[in-house]
Design a protein around this motif. Structure first.
Motif: not given
Length: 125
Positions: A10-11, A43-49, A113-117
């Motif tokens: 989620i942004q 999960y907050e993607p870029l820039p937080v990650q 292992k990887v961030a969710p899309q």
């Protein structure tokens, strides 16, 4: 005992609205297979990650020309309409009990292992 949970990307600006209580629904172009009560980590993607918190699913609502009933903020509604345009099964996820974590977690701490899309299932205690 391990419990099935989910991790959803989620942004950051939407996550902030969820934590403040301003955002009551998370919208998806495809209906997730969530059951009411499931815990969903944010999960907050870029820039937080990082995983910054969670909420519980209060329910799922199929969107069928009823977006105005759910999203009262006209600017947000326009953004959601654009995002959902052409979606096969647009769905609103009703958000309950959002909670920001005191310390963000790396997604690996939840066994990923990887961030969710979009979202993935995981198990947690």
């Amino acid at each position: 005992m391990l419990t099935l949970t989910a991790v959803m990307a989620i942004q950051t600006h939407h996550a902030d609205r969820i934590y403040r209580g301003d955002k009551q629904f998370e919208y998806r172009r495809l209906r997730p297979r969530f059951t009411p009560g499931i815990k969903v980590y944010i999960y907050e993607p870029l820039p937080v990650q990082a995983v910054t918190g969670y909420f519980h699913v209060a329910g799922l609502i199929d969107l069928d020309n009823n977006l105005a009933e759910l999203e009262h903020n006209k600017n947000e509604r326009n953004i959601v309409e654009t995002y959902l345009h052409g979606a096969r099964r647009p769905t609103a996820i009703a958000i309950a009990s959002p909670m920001r974590l005191a310390q963000p977690l790396a997604f690996g701490q939840l066994g990923l292992k990887v961030a969710p899309q979009s979202y993935v299932y995981t198990e947690s205690e």
